[in-house]
Structure formats: structure tokens, C-alpha cells
Design a protein around this motif. Structure first.
Motif: not given
Length: 413
Positions: A156-182
Motif C-alpha cells: 500500500x501507499x500513503x500521501x497524507x499530512x505532507x508525508x510520502x509512505x510506501x508499505x511493502x511485504x516484509x522480507x524476514x531475511x533482509x537484503x543480500x548484502x547483509x549476508x554477503x558483507x555484514x
């Protein structure tokens, strides 16, 4: 100036002109005395109007640009429009404890939507980011219409009260770079090879299988997301562009991340399928080697990942580039295959890169490995006369490069 007869006529036809000198002086003094008040009142009104616009212009401009009411209704499935209060509550009012990371255009927070009983990742576009508004518009306009198992879905999405917000499905394991480099986790070779397949599949859908060609323009390991089962989902479509399948983009604005950008794109500012393929090649090498595309602290010949791996390819020692954290726990044929595909896709000459479909055929052992030059070719490109650069992760040093490039191209084989 009036002569005497003209002045008499003017007096008779203009009663106000016959007023006494004292009356005239009073009017003059009143006007002079009132001028500062008028100026102050005007300034206050102007400020209030400006303040009102500064609060609302982000949304007003956005509404105009997106044509929300018409465009979103064209999609088969419309992401939900949230209120600001809903998303703020889901993230404990954007608490630092819920923050997942910080991107070029704002922060990302973990949220829980009680009425939907689901977790989401909420991107809050920075109010100071002018480019952030364009990113928001691009995300809503493009990703809301895409449906593929290897793409992050927009909830979903929202642009209220001067805010721009985007809601995505939550990815439990984060991004690939966190595993490769961090050090988030050590990805097994089987998982890595599956991730490469999934990313290629996402790119094939964007380039060839959807109704229009989508140029992502920012494929990198930090935009490759992993769900609870380590299934890959390509995200962040803030820089994406829609183009016709038969026609390339006319854009001459560079946006992206240094190290992942194809040389011709960084120079001319014209994105293409080939420039996306280049970025995919760099990520493929990251997956195999466990190294970032640019490491300023490495030995001179190892600073740039593509150049280093190509050197090893030329000397027949390609497997020396394999991620040491894997030890010997990988399939040599698959490791070799992924590295060569990475080099092929990251070929400096865009005309000699494969399509993503060709790369997948080699990944699937449906086509033989390409034979590349033993030495990495070097190609130079002419900069267009009027291209500009932007992007939160784009180095300003890129501007200097265009002045050194010519129209000639050379290759050492």
C-alpha cells in the motif's frame, strides 16, 4: 502640464480636484502612514500562503504527476491506500527501534498492521529529498502493476499530512548484502546459486515478459531482498523507467550506484536492457566471490571486482576468486559458470553482453559457456552534450570522467 483653461475644465469635471489643500494633505499623510502597514500585512499574507503551499505542494504536485485516481484503477489489483495514522501506528510512530535501514531517499521501518495481521516494511520518504518525490511516484506507478514471484510486492501507499509512505511485504531475511558483507548469515552455495537464478528470472520478466519493458536502473545486492525461505525478491523501483519493448529510453540523467553502473550508462546517461544486464553481472560476481564491486582498501589489481576476476579468468585461475568463507563447499562447475556469466554480463562493450534470456539459458545448462577474451576489453564512450547526473549514491567524480572519454573504442584480446 495643464494650461489655465484646461485646469478649469478639469476642476469642473472632477469634483475631487476642488478639495482644499488641507484635505489633500490629509489624504497624502494617510497614504504615507498606511504604507508600512500594507507592506507588513502583505508580507504576512504572502508568508502564510507560502507556508500553506510548502506543506501541501508535495501532495498536490504528486497528485498531478501520478493522476492517482485514474492510473491506479487501471491495475488488476490495487494496493491499498493507507492513512498516515495507520502506518505511523504500525511502526510505533516510526521508532528508531523499528528502523530496518536508511536508503538514499529515506528510512525503512518494520511495521505490523493489526487489521491485516501482517508485517510490512514501511519506507518513509525524506521531506528534504526532492528526488524522493519522483522515487515515490515511480514506485506507485510501476511496481503496483507488476506481479512476479521474484519481485517485492507493494502492499500500500500513503500521501497524507505532507508525508510520502510506501508499505511493502516484509522480507524476514533482509537484503543480500547483509549476508554477503555484514555477517548476517553464511549463505550456502546452493542458496547463492538459487538467488542468482531468481534475480535473473525477475529481470527477464521486467525486460521481456511484461506488457512494457521495465528498466530497473539500480540492481545491486542491497536491493535484492530475501524472504523467510531465502527466496529472492528484487525491490526498490524508485529509479525504474517504463519503455516500449522496441524502443530504448531517451533519458539522459544518470541515476544509480557507482560500481554497478555500466560504463556507457555512466557516461551517456541512457539506460537500457544492456545496462541492467551489466548490473546483474556485477551482483552475480558478488554472490560468487563474496566481495563488493569496489574495495578501495584492496591491493591495486583487486580494487575493482570485474577487473580482478577477469584477470584470473585470463590466467586460468578463476576459482581463486571464490568466496573464501565457503571453503570448498561449492560445486566447481556451477561456481565457474556463475563467474563467467558475471563477466559476460559485465562486458565493457554493451554490444557483446548477452540478453538476460541468454544468460539464463547458460545458467540452466541449456547453452554452452561463452568464450571471453583472456584480457578484459576496454571501451570508451562519448558523453552526450547535455546530460546531467543525480542520485544519492552517485559519486560526483563521475562528472569528471565524461571529459576524458572519446568516441573511439579499443579491445585487447
Amino acid at each position: 502640464m495643464f494650461n489655465s483653461s484646461e485646469f478649469k475644465v478639469y476642476q469642473s469635471s472632477n469634483p475631487s480636484a476642488t478639495k482644499s489643500p488641507n484635505a489633500m494633505n490629509g489624504v497624502t499623510i494617510g497614504l504615507i502612514a498606511g504604507t508600512p502597514v500594507l507592506v507588513i500585512v502583505s508580507a504576512i499574507l504572502a508568508y502564510l500562503l507560502w507556508k500553506k503551499k510548502s506543506i501541501g505542494d508535495r501532495v498536490e504536485d504528486l497528485e498531478s504527476a501520478l493522476e492517482m485516481n485514474n492510473e491506479l484503477e487501471m491495475g488488476a489489483i490495487i494496493p491499498r491506500r493507507f492513512s498516515y495514522l495507520e502506518l505511523a501506528r504500525s511502526t510505533a510512530d516510526f521508532a528508531e527501534t523499528e528502523k530496518l535501514g536508511e536508503g538514499g531517499f529515506g528510512g525503512v521501518y518494520k511495521g505490523f498492521l493489526k487489521d491485516l495481521s501482517m508485517y510490512v516494511a514501511v519506507k518513509r520518504v525524506s521531506k528534504t529529498s526532492k528526488q524522493g518525490m519522483k522515487e515515490y511516484a515511480s514506485e506507485v506507478r510501476i511496481i503496483s502493476r507488476l506481479r512476479h514471484r521474484n519481485l517485492v510486492q507493494l502492499t500500500g501507499w500513503c500521501h497524507d499530512k505532507g508525508e510520502l509512505l510506501l508499505a511493502y511485504e516484509y522480507m524476514e531475511n533482509g537484503s543480500l548484502d547483509l549476508h554477503l558483507f555484514k555477517g548476517k548469515s553464511l549463505l550456502t552455495w546452493n542458496t547463492r546459486y538459487t538467488i542468482a537464478h531468481g534475480l535473473a528470472s525477475a529481470l527477464l520478466y521486467l525486460h521481456e515478459e511484461w506488457e512494457q519493458c521495465v528498466l530497473h536502473r539500480d540492481i545491486k545486492s542491497s536491493n535484492v531482498m530475501l524472504d523467510s525461505n531465502f527466496n529472492v525478491k528484487l525491490g526498490d523501483f524508485g529509479l525504474a523507467k517504463l519503455v516500449d519493448h522496441e524502443n530504448g529510453s531517451e533519458t539522459t540523467i544518470v541515476a544509480g550506484t557507482i560500481g554497478y553502473m555500466a560504463p556507457e550508462y555512466a557516461t551517456t546517461g541512457k539506460p537500457s536492457k544492456e545496462s541492467d544486464v551489466y548490473s546483474f553481472g556485477v551482483v552475480a560476481l558478488e554472490i560468487a566471490c563474496g566481495r563488493k564491486p569496489i574495495d578501495p582498501h584492496a591491493e591495486e589489481r583487486k580494487i575493482k571486482l570485474v577487473e580482478w576476476v577477469w584477470d584470473l579468468y585470463g590466467t586460468g585461475t578463476l576459482l581463486d576468486a571464490a568466496d573464501r568463507s565457503l571453503g570448498s563447499n561449492f560445486v566447481e562447475e556451477e561456481m565457474t559458470c556463475l563467474m563467467i556469466i558475471g563477466l559476460w554480463c559485465a562486458h565493457p562493450d554493451s554490444k557483446l553482453r548477452p540478453s538476460i534470456k541468454q544468460a539464463i539459458q547458460v545458467l540452466n545448462s541449456e547453452a554452452s559457456l561463452p568464450i571471453l577474451p583472456s584480457n578484459m576489453p576496454y571501451v570508451t564512450y562519448s558523453a552526450l552534450p547535455h546530460f546531467s547526473l543525480y542520485g544519492a549514491t552517485l559519486s560526483s567524480s563521475s562528472n569528471k570522467r565524461s571529459s576524458r572519454l572519446s568516441a573511439s573504442s579499443t579491445a585487447n584480446s
